[in-house]
Design a protein around this motif. Structure first.
Motif, PDB file in Angstrom:
ATOM      1  N   VAL A  96      -4.394   3.963   2.488  1.00 53.82           N
ATOM      2  CA  VAL A  96      -3.687   3.213   1.496  1.00 53.82           C
ATOM      3  C   VAL A  96      -2.242   2.788   2.360  1.00 53.82           C
ATOM      4  O   VAL A  96      -1.574   3.669   2.878  1.00 53.82           O
ATOM      5  N   LYS A  97      -2.128   1.719   2.738  1.00 52.04           N
ATOM      6  CA  LYS A  97      -1.037   1.315   3.453  1.00 52.04           C
ATOM      7  C   LYS A  97      -0.020   0.548   2.501  1.00 52.04           C
ATOM      8  O   LYS A  97      -0.019  -0.718   2.060  1.00 52.04           O
ATOM      9  N   VAL A  98       1.264   1.148   2.361  1.00 50.62           N
ATOM     10  CA  VAL A  98       2.485   0.562   1.550  1.00 50.62           C
ATOM     11  C   VAL A  98       3.125  -0.634   2.207  1.00 50.62           C
ATOM     12  O   VAL A  98       3.136  -0.481   3.438  1.00 50.62           O
ATOM     13  N   LEU A  99       3.233  -1.869   1.694  1.00 56.72           N
ATOM     14  CA  LEU A  99       3.810  -2.854   2.033  1.00 56.72           C
ATOM     15  C   LEU A  99       5.149  -3.063   2.026  1.00 56.72           C
ATOM     16  O   LEU A  99       5.712  -2.609   0.794  1.00 56.72           O
ATOM     17  N   HIS A 100       6.215  -3.360   3.088  1.00 61.66           N
ATOM     18  CA  HIS A 100       7.525  -3.387   3.061  1.00 61.66           C
ATOM     19  C   HIS A 100       8.128  -4.722   2.934  1.00 61.66           C
ATOM     20  O   HIS A 100       7.475  -5.418   3.620  1.00 61.66           O
ATOM     21  N   ASP A 101       8.866  -5.157   2.027  1.00 65.45           N
ATOM     22  CA  ASP A 101       9.276  -6.530   1.973  1.00 65.45           C
ATOM     23  C   ASP A 101      10.059  -6.957   3.220  1.00 65.45           C
ATOM     24  O   ASP A 101      10.585  -6.238   3.941  1.00 65.45           O
ATOM     25  N   GLY A 127       4.964  -0.527  -6.423  1.00 69.66           N
ATOM     26  CA  GLY A 127       4.623  -0.912  -5.107  1.00 69.66           C
ATOM     27  C   GLY A 127       3.393  -2.005  -4.863  1.00 69.66           C
ATOM     28  O   GLY A 127       2.657  -2.137  -5.660  1.00 69.66           O
ATOM     29  N   ARG A 128       3.431  -2.454  -3.531  1.00 67.84           N
ATOM     30  CA  ARG A 128       2.381  -2.965  -3.456  1.00 67.84           C
ATOM     31  C   ARG A 128       1.581  -2.641  -1.903  1.00 67.84           C
ATOM     32  O   ARG A 128       2.217  -2.063  -0.913  1.00 67.84           O
ATOM     33  N   VAL A 129       0.443  -2.418  -1.955  1.00 71.22           N
ATOM     34  CA  VAL A 129      -0.409  -1.791  -1.044  1.00 71.22           C
ATOM     35  C   VAL A 129      -1.652  -2.745  -0.721  1.00 71.22           C
ATOM     36  O   VAL A 129      -2.073  -3.275  -1.281  1.00 71.22           O
TER      37      VAL A 129
END
Length: 180
Positions: A175-180, A166-168
């Motif tokens: 912690v904020k997860v980045l969505h493509d 994941g990318r955060v």
């Protein structure tokens, strides 16, 4: 930490007057107009503009390998076009009343007990003692706000888990997860 009077004296001796040229808002070199913002600043801009988080901010571009196929970064930045801040319109800041600390205090920045000065065409313009005090007060307030944000990020980072692959963004809110 420097006091307001010390900063006022330094700023006053340098001088500054914004010329409204917008050069600080334009990309003149890689990441020259990278404006780091706190979650609180993003939310203030969202409230003022009605824009969504991902319309206002983007992750700081330098990601760190988390060791599990994931990666993280520790800050947000104002979104930019290929050549300028998204809020630079017709040569002016469209969110001027809600602009982030970094924009309010440019071209100055306090780092510990040092006043750093960025290149700017407005440098050297005489400042009244009152105007120098206002700049100094803003710089000292910015320093306090940035220290609080950094402490918040450190507290979250200690407990943060980056999902495998994941990318955060790890910020003071979590912690904020980045969505493509």
């Amino acid at each position: 930490m420097l006091g307001v009077d010390d900063v006022r004296d330094q700023v006053g001796s340098i001088g500054f007057g914004c010329r409204g040229c917008g050069a600080c808002c334009r990309r003149v070199a890689e990441d020259s107009n990278l404006v780091i913002v706190s979650p609180a600043e993003v939310r203030a801009i969202m409230a003022a503009t009605g824009m969504a988080w991902d319309e206002v901010a983007e992750p700081y571009p330098d990601f760190i390998d988390a060791g599990n196929g994931g990666e993280y970064t520790l800050a947000w930045c104002i979104r930019r076009t290929a050549d300028a801040c998204i809020f630079l319109r017709d040569g002016r800041c469209s969110i001027y009343a809600h602009r982030p600390w970094i924009c309010r205090t440019y071209p100055f920045m306090l780092v510990d007990d040092d006043l750093l000065v960025s290149e700017c065409p407005g440098l050297g313009t005489p400042l009244s003692p009152g105007a120098a005090h206002d700049v100094a007060l803003g710089l000292c307030r910015r320093q306090v706000a940035e220290a609080a944000e950094e402490a918040g990020v450190r507290a979250v980072y200690r407990k943060a888990r980056v999902p495998p692959g994941g990318r955060v963004v790890i910020d003071s809110e979590g912690v904020k997860v980045l969505h493509d």
